[in-house]
Design a protein around this motif. Sequence first.
Motif, PDB file in Angstrom:
ATOM      1  N   ALA A 123      32.495  43.800  57.342  1.00  0.00           N
ATOM      2  CA  ALA A 123      31.583  44.923  57.519  1.00  0.00           C
ATOM      3  C   ALA A 123      30.933  45.377  56.216  1.00  0.00           C
ATOM      4  CB  ALA A 123      32.320  46.103  58.151  1.00  0.00           C
ATOM      5  N   VAL A 124      31.577  45.110  55.082  1.00  0.00           N
ATOM      6  CA  VAL A 124      31.032  45.587  53.797  1.00  0.00           C
ATOM      7  C   VAL A 124      30.402  44.480  52.951  1.00  0.00           C
ATOM      8  CG1 VAL A 124      32.704  47.477  53.747  1.00  0.00           C
ATOM      9  CG2 VAL A 124      33.211  45.362  52.508  1.00  0.00           C
ATOM     10  N   LEU A 125      30.784  43.234  53.176  1.00  0.00           N
ATOM     11  CA  LEU A 125      30.283  42.161  52.320  1.00  0.00           C
ATOM     12  C   LEU A 125      28.762  42.004  52.323  1.00  0.00           C
ATOM     13  CD1 LEU A 125      32.644  39.043  52.411  1.00  0.00           C
ATOM     14  CD2 LEU A 125      32.176  40.623  50.522  1.00  0.00           C
ATOM     15  N   PRO A 126      28.099  42.059  53.489  1.00  0.00           N
ATOM     16  CA  PRO A 126      26.641  41.870  53.451  1.00  0.00           C
ATOM     17  C   PRO A 126      25.926  42.848  52.523  1.00  0.00           C
ATOM     18  CG  PRO A 126      27.447  41.667  55.695  1.00  0.00           C
ATOM     19  CD  PRO A 126      28.598  42.166  54.875  1.00  0.00           C
ATOM     20  N   ASP A 127      26.335  44.126  52.554  1.00  0.00           N
ATOM     21  CA  ASP A 127      25.718  45.107  51.669  1.00  0.00           C
ATOM     22  C   ASP A 127      26.014  44.794  50.206  1.00  0.00           C
ATOM     23  OD1 ASP A 127      24.603  46.483  53.746  1.00  0.00           O
ATOM     24  OD2 ASP A 127      26.080  48.103  53.761  1.00  0.00           O
ATOM     25  N   MET A 128      27.258  44.397  49.920  1.00  0.00           N
ATOM     26  CA  MET A 128      27.617  44.073  48.537  1.00  0.00           C
ATOM     27  C   MET A 128      26.809  42.890  48.029  1.00  0.00           C
ATOM     28  SD  MET A 128      31.768  44.557  48.405  1.00  0.00           S
ATOM     29  CE  MET A 128      32.530  46.182  48.457  1.00  0.00           C
ATOM     30  N   VAL A 129      26.706  41.851  48.843  1.00  0.00           N
ATOM     31  CA  VAL A 129      25.958  40.658  48.436  1.00  0.00           C
ATOM     32  C   VAL A 129      24.490  41.000  48.236  1.00  0.00           C
ATOM     33  CG1 VAL A 129      25.201  38.366  49.168  1.00  0.00           C
ATOM     34  CG2 VAL A 129      27.580  39.046  49.512  1.00  0.00           C
ATOM     35  N   ALA A 130      23.939  41.820  49.129  1.00  0.00           N
ATOM     36  CA  ALA A 130      22.534  42.204  49.011  1.00  0.00           C
ATOM     37  C   ALA A 130      22.283  42.993  47.728  1.00  0.00           C
ATOM     38  CB  ALA A 130      22.118  43.028  50.227  1.00  0.00           C
ATOM     39  N   ARG A 131      23.249  43.830  47.313  1.00  0.00           N
ATOM     40  CA  ARG A 131      23.102  44.614  46.088  1.00  0.00           C
ATOM     41  C   ARG A 131      23.441  43.810  44.832  1.00  0.00           C
ATOM     42  NH1 ARG A 131      26.616  48.160  48.613  1.00  0.00           N
ATOM     43  NH2 ARG A 131      27.936  48.160  46.760  1.00  0.00           N
ATOM     44  N   GLY A 132      24.145  42.689  45.041  1.00  0.00           N
ATOM     45  CA  GLY A 132      24.541  41.863  43.908  1.00  0.00           C
ATOM     46  C   GLY A 132      25.699  42.428  43.127  1.00  0.00           C
ATOM     47  N   THR A 133      26.498  43.285  43.773  1.00  0.00           N
ATOM     48  CA  THR A 133      27.663  43.870  43.093  1.00  0.00           C
ATOM     49  C   THR A 133      28.639  44.405  44.135  1.00  0.00           C
ATOM     50  OG1 THR A 133      28.393  45.479  41.429  1.00  0.00           O
ATOM     51  CG2 THR A 133      26.618  46.166  42.897  1.00  0.00           C
ATOM     52  N   GLY A 134      29.911  44.442  43.782  1.00  0.00           N
ATOM     53  CA  GLY A 134      30.934  44.964  44.675  1.00  0.00           C
ATOM     54  C   GLY A 134      32.280  44.342  44.379  1.00  0.00           C
ATOM     55  N   THR A 135      33.329  45.021  44.812  1.00  0.00           N
ATOM     56  CA  THR A 135      34.697  44.559  44.581  1.00  0.00           C
ATOM     57  C   THR A 135      35.509  44.737  45.850  1.00  0.00           C
ATOM     58  OG1 THR A 135      34.638  45.129  42.223  1.00  0.00           O
ATOM     59  CG2 THR A 135      36.821  44.923  43.245  1.00  0.00           C
ATOM     60  N   VAL A 136      36.291  43.717  46.198  1.00  0.00           N
ATOM     61  CA  VAL A 136      37.215  43.778  47.322  1.00  0.00           C
ATOM     62  C   VAL A 136      38.604  43.411  46.806  1.00  0.00           C
ATOM     63  CG1 VAL A 136      37.839  42.840  49.578  1.00  0.00           C
ATOM     64  CG2 VAL A 136      35.423  43.139  48.984  1.00  0.00           C
ATOM     65  N   GLY A 142      27.889  38.166  42.279  1.00  0.00           N
ATOM     66  CA  GLY A 142      28.164  39.468  41.684  1.00  0.00           C
ATOM     67  C   GLY A 142      29.244  40.232  42.414  1.00  0.00           C
ATOM     68  N   VAL A 143      29.775  39.650  43.506  1.00  0.00           N
ATOM     69  CA  VAL A 143      30.845  40.289  44.271  1.00  0.00           C
ATOM     70  C   VAL A 143      32.172  39.657  43.876  1.00  0.00           C
ATOM     71  CG1 VAL A 143      31.765  40.805  46.563  1.00  0.00           C
ATOM     72  CG2 VAL A 143      29.285  40.779  46.185  1.00  0.00           C
ATOM     73  N   TYR A 144      33.133  40.497  43.542  1.00  0.00           N
ATOM     74  CA  TYR A 144      34.454  40.043  43.087  1.00  0.00           C
ATOM     75  C   TYR A 144      35.502  40.351  44.142  1.00  0.00           C
ATOM     76  CZ  TYR A 144      38.834  40.443  40.359  1.00  0.00           C
ATOM     77  OH  TYR A 144      40.133  40.351  39.903  1.00  0.00           O
ATOM     78  N   VAL A 145      36.300  39.354  44.490  1.00  0.00           N
ATOM     79  CA  VAL A 145      37.367  39.512  45.487  1.00  0.00           C
ATOM     80  C   VAL A 145      38.681  39.077  44.858  1.00  0.00           C
ATOM     81  CG1 VAL A 145      38.191  38.886  47.791  1.00  0.00           C
ATOM     82  CG2 VAL A 145      35.728  39.014  47.347  1.00  0.00           C
ATOM     83  N   ALA A 146      39.724  39.900  45.006  1.00  0.00           N
ATOM     84  CA  ALA A 146      41.027  39.546  44.442  1.00  0.00           C
ATOM     85  C   ALA A 146      42.135  39.895  45.415  1.00  0.00           C
ATOM     86  CB  ALA A 146      41.253  40.259  43.108  1.00  0.00           C
ATOM     87  N   PHE A 147      43.227  39.164  45.293  1.00  0.00           N
ATOM     88  CA  PHE A 147      44.389  39.310  46.162  1.00  0.00           C
ATOM     89  C   PHE A 147      45.571  39.808  45.343  1.00  0.00           C
ATOM     90  CE2 PHE A 147      48.238  37.636  48.164  1.00  0.00           C
ATOM     91  CZ  PHE A 147      48.073  38.070  49.470  1.00  0.00           C
ATOM     92  N   VAL A 148      46.279  40.807  45.867  1.00  0.00           N
ATOM     93  CA  VAL A 148      47.451  41.362  45.193  1.00  0.00           C
ATOM     94  C   VAL A 148      48.671  41.187  46.092  1.00  0.00           C
ATOM     95  CG1 VAL A 148      48.498  43.404  44.152  1.00  0.00           C
ATOM     96  CG2 VAL A 148      46.015  43.081  44.034  1.00  0.00           C
TER      97      VAL A 148
END
Length: 244
Positions: free
Chosen positions: A144-157, A197-203
Motif C-alpha cells: 500500500a505504501v511502496l508505489p508512493d515511495m517509488v514515485a517520490r524516489g525516497t522512503g524506508t521500510v 531511492g527506497v530502502y528496505v531492511a529486515f530486523v
Amino acid sequence: MRTISTYRTGTNQARRWATEEQIMPLITIIGAGPGLGLEIARAFGQKGFEVALVARDQTKLDSLAQTLAGEGIHAQGFAADISRPATITKALGSIRDTLGPIDVLEFSPADRTLKSVDALNVTVENLQPQLDFYLGGAVTAIGAVLPDMVARGTGTVLVTTGGGSLAPTPARGNINIAAAGLRNWTLNLNTALANTGVYVAFVAITALIGGGRPDAEPDVIAQSYVKLYDERRDAELHYVAYDG
C-alpha cells in the motif's frame, strides 16, 4: 547482514509543518504497542518525525499518542487489524489523507492468539493463519505504501520478526516458516528497489524484549532502527542479546 550481539556483564498535509519553513517526516508503525513500538516512535519522534500508530485498539493507541504528546512528539492512532487486510489498507489511506505521505513504514505486528506448534506438528491448517498474518499482512501494508515511495524516489521500510526467521527454534515451527518467508521477501524487495531511492531492511530480534537485560530494553533496541534509517546500508540486522 549485520549482527549486533550484546552481552550482559552485570550491570492531511497541513500537519507536515514543524515550523512554517520545515516539513516534518512521518513514520508509521504497524503493530504499535507500549514496548518496542512506543520506543521506536519515541526514537524517531526525537529526530523530528511525526508518528502514526497502527494497532487494533483505538483506546490504547490514543493513550500511546498522549504519552508521546507529553514529550513534544506529535502522534496519532489509527485502528486496524492486520488479520483483516481491508482495515490496514483503509488505515494507511487515512494516514496519507490526514498526515501526508509516509516516509518510514515499520512493520512489527504480533498476535499471541495464534498458536505456535513444534516443527514436527506443522500442518497446512496451523501454518496458514501464520502466513496470512505475518506474510500476508506485510504484503498488504508494504504494497500500500511502496508505489508512493517509488514515485517520490525516497522512503524506508523496516520489517521486524523474531530471531526464528534466521535460527532454528523447532518449538515455533509454523511461525518461523512465515517469518522466514517474510525475511526472504524483504531482502528481495531491498534488491529490487536498490536504484529507486527506497530502502528496505529486515530486523530479526533474538532477545526477550523488556525482560530485564539492559541490552534488550526496548529503548536500546529502538536506536538500532534509527541507525538503519540513518545509514541506509545493511539489508538486515540480527539483534542478539545474551547473558554473560
